[in-house]
Each structure stands twice: as structure tokens, then as C-alpha cells.
Scaffold this motif. Sequence first.
Motif, PDB file in Angstrom:
ATOM      1  N   ALA A 158       0.866  -1.245   0.031  1.00 52.52           N
ATOM      2  CA  ALA A 158      -0.054   0.126  -0.011  1.00 52.52           C
ATOM      3  C   ALA A 158       0.726   1.087   0.003  1.00 52.52           C
ATOM      4  CB  ALA A 158      -1.041   0.186   0.996  1.00 52.52           C
ATOM      5  N   ASN A 159       1.855   1.158   0.689  1.00 48.80           N
ATOM      6  CA  ASN A 159       2.808   2.424   0.967  1.00 48.80           C
ATOM      7  C   ASN A 159       3.377   2.693  -0.620  1.00 48.80           C
ATOM      8  OD1 ASN A 159       2.248   2.899   3.542  1.00 48.80           O
ATOM      9  ND2 ASN A 159       3.981   1.528   4.351  1.00 48.80           N
ATOM     10  N   GLU A 160       3.807   1.580  -1.127  1.00 46.66           N
ATOM     11  CA  GLU A 160       4.465   1.744  -2.526  1.00 46.66           C
ATOM     12  C   GLU A 160       3.578   2.306  -3.578  1.00 46.66           C
ATOM     13  OE1 GLU A 160       6.885   2.176  -5.716  1.00 46.66           O
ATOM     14  OE2 GLU A 160       7.466   1.656  -3.624  1.00 46.66           O
ATOM     15  N   ARG A 161       2.299   1.860  -3.498  1.00 43.34           N
ATOM     16  CA  ARG A 161       1.189   2.414  -4.389  1.00 43.34           C
ATOM     17  C   ARG A 161       1.052   3.795  -4.248  1.00 43.34           C
ATOM     18  NH1 ARG A 161      -4.206   3.188  -3.418  1.00 43.34           N
ATOM     19  NH2 ARG A 161      -3.999   2.113  -1.596  1.00 43.34           N
ATOM     20  N   VAL A 189      -9.818   9.399  -0.948  1.00 42.04           N
ATOM     21  CA  VAL A 189     -10.113  10.413  -2.239  1.00 42.04           C
ATOM     22  C   VAL A 189     -11.265   9.938  -2.882  1.00 42.04           C
ATOM     23  CG1 VAL A 189      -8.574   9.084  -3.684  1.00 42.04           C
ATOM     24  CG2 VAL A 189      -8.740  11.386  -4.200  1.00 42.04           C
ATOM     25  N   SER A 190     -11.795  10.933  -3.320  1.00 41.30           N
ATOM     26  CA  SER A 190     -13.440  10.484  -4.058  1.00 41.30           C
ATOM     27  C   SER A 190     -13.129  10.547  -5.780  1.00 41.30           C
ATOM     28  CB  SER A 190     -14.511  11.542  -3.784  1.00 41.30           C
ATOM     29  OG  SER A 190     -14.232  12.722  -4.272  1.00 41.30           O
ATOM     30  N   ALA A 191     -14.102  10.088  -6.208  1.00 45.28           N
ATOM     31  CA  ALA A 191     -14.137  10.066  -7.806  1.00 45.28           C
ATOM     32  C   ALA A 191     -14.248  11.405  -8.358  1.00 45.28           C
ATOM     33  CB  ALA A 191     -15.151   9.276  -8.310  1.00 45.28           C
ATOM     34  N   GLN A 192     -15.022  12.349  -7.707  1.00 45.58           N
ATOM     35  CA  GLN A 192     -15.174  13.649  -7.971  1.00 45.58           C
ATOM     36  C   GLN A 192     -14.005  14.477  -7.989  1.00 45.58           C
ATOM     37  OE1 GLN A 192     -18.330  15.514  -5.433  1.00 45.58           O
ATOM     38  NE2 GLN A 192     -18.220  17.551  -6.822  1.00 45.58           N
ATOM     39  N   VAL A 193     -13.285  14.198  -7.077  1.00 42.66           N
ATOM     40  CA  VAL A 193     -11.884  15.002  -6.797  1.00 42.66           C
ATOM     41  C   VAL A 193     -10.884  14.361  -7.979  1.00 42.66           C
ATOM     42  CG1 VAL A 193      -9.875  15.275  -5.324  1.00 42.66           C
ATOM     43  CG2 VAL A 193     -12.256  15.624  -4.495  1.00 42.66           C
ATOM     44  N   HIS A 198      -4.905   5.073 -14.872  1.00 44.72           N
ATOM     45  CA  HIS A 198      -3.875   4.762 -14.010  1.00 44.72           C
ATOM     46  C   HIS A 198      -3.766   5.599 -12.924  1.00 44.72           C
ATOM     47  CE1 HIS A 198       0.477   3.700 -13.244  1.00 44.72           C
ATOM     48  NE2 HIS A 198       0.849   4.693 -13.008  1.00 44.72           N
ATOM     49  N   LEU A 199      -4.512   6.767 -12.836  1.00 44.39           N
ATOM     50  CA  LEU A 199      -4.578   7.771 -11.630  1.00 44.39           C
ATOM     51  C   LEU A 199      -5.563   6.895 -10.815  1.00 44.39           C
ATOM     52  CD1 LEU A 199      -4.551  10.372 -10.040  1.00 44.39           C
ATOM     53  CD2 LEU A 199      -6.400  11.084 -11.357  1.00 44.39           C
ATOM     54  N   TYR A 200      -6.941   6.380 -11.328  1.00 42.68           N
ATOM     55  CA  TYR A 200      -7.743   5.789 -10.548  1.00 42.68           C
ATOM     56  C   TYR A 200      -7.410   4.380  -9.894  1.00 42.68           C
ATOM     57  CZ  TYR A 200     -12.037   8.298 -11.488  1.00 42.68           C
ATOM     58  OH  TYR A 200     -13.263   9.438 -11.553  1.00 42.68           O
ATOM     59  N   GLN A 219      -7.587   2.072  -6.435  1.00 41.63           N
ATOM     60  CA  GLN A 219      -7.409   0.689  -6.735  1.00 41.63           C
ATOM     61  C   GLN A 219      -8.625  -0.048  -7.739  1.00 41.63           C
ATOM     62  OE1 GLN A 219      -5.285  -1.902  -3.469  1.00 41.63           O
ATOM     63  NE2 GLN A 219      -6.258  -0.166  -2.309  1.00 41.63           N
ATOM     64  N   GLN A 220      -9.076   0.812  -8.413  1.00 42.92           N
ATOM     65  CA  GLN A 220     -10.163   0.325  -9.400  1.00 42.92           C
ATOM     66  C   GLN A 220     -10.140   1.348 -10.561  1.00 42.92           C
ATOM     67  OE1 GLN A 220     -13.570   0.801  -6.582  1.00 42.92           O
ATOM     68  NE2 GLN A 220     -14.344   2.657  -7.898  1.00 42.92           N
ATOM     69  N   LEU A 221     -10.789   0.753 -11.620  1.00 46.11           N
ATOM     70  CA  LEU A 221     -10.826   1.436 -12.918  1.00 46.11           C
ATOM     71  C   LEU A 221     -11.956   2.704 -12.708  1.00 46.11           C
ATOM     72  CD1 LEU A 221     -10.330  -1.356 -15.645  1.00 46.11           C
ATOM     73  CD2 LEU A 221      -8.646   0.700 -15.140  1.00 46.11           C
ATOM     74  N   PRO A 222     -11.733   3.541 -13.328  1.00 43.20           N
ATOM     75  CA  PRO A 222     -13.007   4.710 -13.326  1.00 43.20           C
ATOM     76  C   PRO A 222     -14.425   3.684 -13.917  1.00 43.20           C
ATOM     77  CG  PRO A 222     -11.351   5.358 -15.085  1.00 43.20           C
ATOM     78  CD  PRO A 222     -11.003   4.161 -14.460  1.00 43.20           C
TER      79      PRO A 222
END
Length: 283
Positions: free
Chosen positions: A5-8, A68-72, A89-91, A96-99
Amino acid sequence: MVQSANERLRELARFLQTRRARITPEQAGLPNEGRRRTPGLRRGEVAQLTGISVDWYTWLEQARDIQVSAQVLESIVRVLRLDSNERKHLYLLALQQLPADPTPDESSISPKLQDFLDRQGTSPAIVTDQRMNIVAWNKIASLIYGNYERMPARERNAVWQTFTSPYIRRLLKGNWENHARHRLAQFRANYGNFAGHPWWMAFIDELNRASEAFRTWWPQHDVLSGPEGQKINDHPSAGIIVFDQISFLVSDAPHLTVTINLCSTEEDTSSKLAKLLDGPAAL
């Protein structure tokens, strides 16, 4: 797991830093204040443009474990001008999931995928998005299930077509209910990712008004994924044609599903469809 998780989070921080560094103030609509010690936008400017606090954005770039929210994330996508691959990639790094909902340009398919569909010959092949819109097809699919090229966009939705098209009911004959229930269960499974989204709510409302069967079955909450197995059609020109169905996701566009109806040896389906491809209806 903690180390993972820290590396992510560190990867997310580095990704944001590199994307921020490539955007000039002019590109972001900010005044040019002259030479800067470092290229790109400052953290405070990104925070200002996305409508979040400087501290909160700074914590993201410091790899802190914050919610963090999807809106942000969508605001960050807009400000940093991320393309569709960078958005995914950001999502993945942040949530840890695709948009859930792809960008509009992601509904188009690559020339290579279209070539793959065309090479299926007598096997009808289509590509659907998460809304079950039919976004690509080969020639034989259009000859069997309707002229997709000329259809209005609404009718080119597999669920809408199944529940409102008299032609599809005739084509499926005694198999229509099983097919329709299967299609609806796939649609319900997809809807779970978008519950409450305006497009889905409007579409469901339209189908409730357009189809008594949809209105009756939708409240049952059946969910399903995957192909429906053997499929029997009674085509007005080709007669009885039988398929075995296979579906798979596109590796570089996982919101798209390819479905191929493989010609069964039953009823000599392949030769019937070869004649259909060569006949006047194909011109």
C-alpha cells in the motif's frame, strides 16, 4: 500488505508530480508570472484549480494515506489534462479500481479490433460498452440483427433492441424470453457500477415506459455476466441458424466486450450465412 500500500501511494505521488510538472500556467489558464525555478504548476495552483485545499493536495503528493473521491479525481484529470490511459492509471493508484464511466472517446474502437471483427466471416461479432450500446460490428451481424449503420443510437443499444424491437422478437421466436432475461441480468450487473447515474436512470425510466416485460422483470434484481450459450435464430432469409456464443473483454479497453456468435454445425448455419453474405441483402 502495508508495504504494498505504501508503494502504491508513493507511485501515486510521483505520478502526480510528473503530470503537474508538464503543465504550464498558460495551459491551465493562469497568468504568466515569468521564469519559475521548477517547471509546471505549483501545488497550490493545482489545489486552486481543482477546488481542494492546498494541504489536502500536498498530502496526496506526500504519499499520505487519505481518502479520495472520484469527483476529486475527475477534477485532477481535468486540471492536469490526463488522457484516457493516464486517467485509468490515476484511478488504479488512488482507488485501486478503474473509473466506472469511461470518457466518451473511449467508445471508439481501434482499426485492429474492427479488422478482427471483419475477419470473423460468417460468425456475427459485435462490441458493446458498459451501457450495452453496440459500438462496433461486422457485416454478417448487421445482416442478421439489423442495419446498425442506419439505426438511431437508442436502437443500437442491445437492451433497448431486445425489449422494443418486433423484429428481434420474431428472430428469437420461442427463445425470446430466455434471451431477454439473460440480457437484462447482464444489464443489471453493469448497472451496479453506475447506480444513480443520470444516464442510467433516464434509460431505465424510458424502458419502463416502453416495455411491459422490462417493467415486470427489472424489480426482480437478477444479475448475471457472461455469454448465454447456444442461440437459435429464425432469420427471414437464412431460416433457422444456430450459434454458440463466446464473449471477452478487450485487454486495452476493459470497458468494451467483444461477443462472437460462432456458427454451429446444426442446421448447416455456416453455409446459410455464406449465402446471405453473397446475396442481394448484403449489397
